[in-house]
Design an enzyme around this catalytic site. Sequence first.
Site, short mmCIF file in Angstrom:
data_model
loop_
_atom_site.label_atom_id
_atom_site.label_comp_id
_atom_site.label_asym_id
_atom_site.label_seq_id
_atom_site.Cartn_x
_atom_site.Cartn_y
_atom_site.Cartn_z
N GLN A 27 0.83 -1.22 0.00
CA GLN A 27 0.00 0.00 0.00
C GLN A 27 0.86 1.26 0.00
OE1 GLN A 27 -1.73 -1.55 3.73
NE2 GLN A 27 -3.67 -0.76 2.99
N ASP A 49 10.28 -1.38 12.58
CA ASP A 49 10.24 -2.85 12.55
C ASP A 49 10.02 -3.39 11.14
OD1 ASP A 49 9.98 -5.43 14.11
OD2 ASP A 49 8.02 -5.42 13.13
N TYR A 54 8.43 -9.72 4.63
CA TYR A 54 7.42 -8.70 4.32
C TYR A 54 7.55 -8.27 2.85
CZ TYR A 54 6.57 -8.03 9.39
OH TYR A 54 6.26 -8.19 10.72
N GLN A 177 8.26 -10.59 20.74
CA GLN A 177 7.30 -9.75 19.99
C GLN A 177 5.97 -10.49 19.87
OE1 GLN A 177 6.94 -7.74 15.62
NE2 GLN A 177 8.89 -7.45 16.63
N TRP A 206 2.54 -6.20 18.80
CA TRP A 206 2.09 -5.91 17.43
C TRP A 206 0.56 -5.91 17.27
CZ3 TRP A 206 -0.28 -10.03 14.74
CH2 TRP A 206 0.05 -11.34 15.11
N PRO A 208 -1.69 -3.38 17.37
CA PRO A 208 -2.37 -2.74 18.50
C PRO A 208 -3.82 -2.34 18.20
CG PRO A 208 -0.85 -1.20 17.47
CD PRO A 208 -0.57 -2.55 16.86
N LYS A 217 -12.79 2.64 12.51
CA LYS A 217 -13.07 2.94 11.11
C LYS A 217 -14.12 2.02 10.48
CE LYS A 217 -9.62 2.04 8.26
NZ LYS A 217 -8.18 2.08 7.93
#
Length: 290
Positions: A27, A49, A54, A177, A206, A208, A217
């Site tokens: 994105q 991070d 990814y 993590q 992670w 959150p 939203k």
Amino acid sequence: MHYRRLGKSGIKISELSYGSWVTFGTQVDEKLAGELIKAAYDQGVNFFDCADAYAEGKAEVLMGKAIKGIQRETLLISSKVFWPTLPGPNGRGLSRKHITESIHTTLKRMGLEYLDLYFCHRYDPDTPIEEVVRTMNTLIQQGKILYWGTSEWEPAQIALAYGIAKENNLIPPTMEQPQYSLFHRRRMEEHVMPLASELGMGLTTWSPLFQGLLSGKYNDKIPTGTRVSLENYTWVKDRITPERIGRVRQLTELAKELGCTTAQLSLAWILRRKEVSAIITGATRLEQLD
Ligand SMILES: NC(=O)c1ccc[n+]([C@@H]2O[C@H](COP(=O)([O-])OP(=O)(O)OC[C@H]3O[C@@H](n4cnc5c(N)ncnc54)[C@H](OP(=O)(O)O)[C@@H]3O)[C@@H](O)[C@H]2O)c1
């Protein structure tokens, strides 16, 4: 910005930090990545991070470019290893071979000499923990990483790694993590936090906002241009259940009474716990980052 100690280690980490999963290379393009990282840094964020998997390595490339020009010593940069990055049986996991090859690729992609934090992205049942601990210790000795940690390991696995390190005079994991939010709290509070406190490990948590849901939203409809409309992330939509939306609506009412946004309240709820060193946030826009 407030800074917290990463467990009992000597470094200070911004309690709000910024990660690149889903966003960078998907994105968020190179230009926007640069703007977002600079904006976060200007607000005091020092921890960024990433992970080798990814966006098939694109996130590391973008993050590496985005931090160019920022004084390296003021940053804490992480990446992770475990998920498949190459075809074949050895292109994944936590073997000494894959970890060593992956960190070399990561450093090249990011244009860095070392990472500050390096995470074992999951537990690998096919590699003995001692092999993992020794490999991480070697990377620290070689100066390729400064601190190593785990992500989503079971407390018993973390305790074992810690014990093996101590017995063999090796450097134990400094941080874990885990996922932590209003919608994902029990495992953390009942099992992970007590162990982290006992061992003096830091927690960098992670998702959150539970993939954005805890920003409110989705309270009225599913807006376009969000994570749920991405091809590989339609599963996120399944998590936006009427029951959860009902609860977020109540949270939004509470946030209004308090004079803050739903996202701010969700983050503040996490920061109430002293066991948390840093919340890793995600954002695709400057307004979200703010
Ligand atoms: N170790 C692990 O296994 C693991 C796993 C997952 C994540 N992580 C780390 O944690 C980081 C954060 O995870 P996450 O991205 O899932 O966090 P999140 O905070 O739960 O979700 C972030 C997403 O929520 C939306 N959002 C953020 N702020 C908003 C706001 N104020 N208003 C409305 N929408 C908002 C954006 O998505 P839209 O595009 O929909 O607007 C944003 O990309 C990742 O980048 C990664 O570094 C680690």
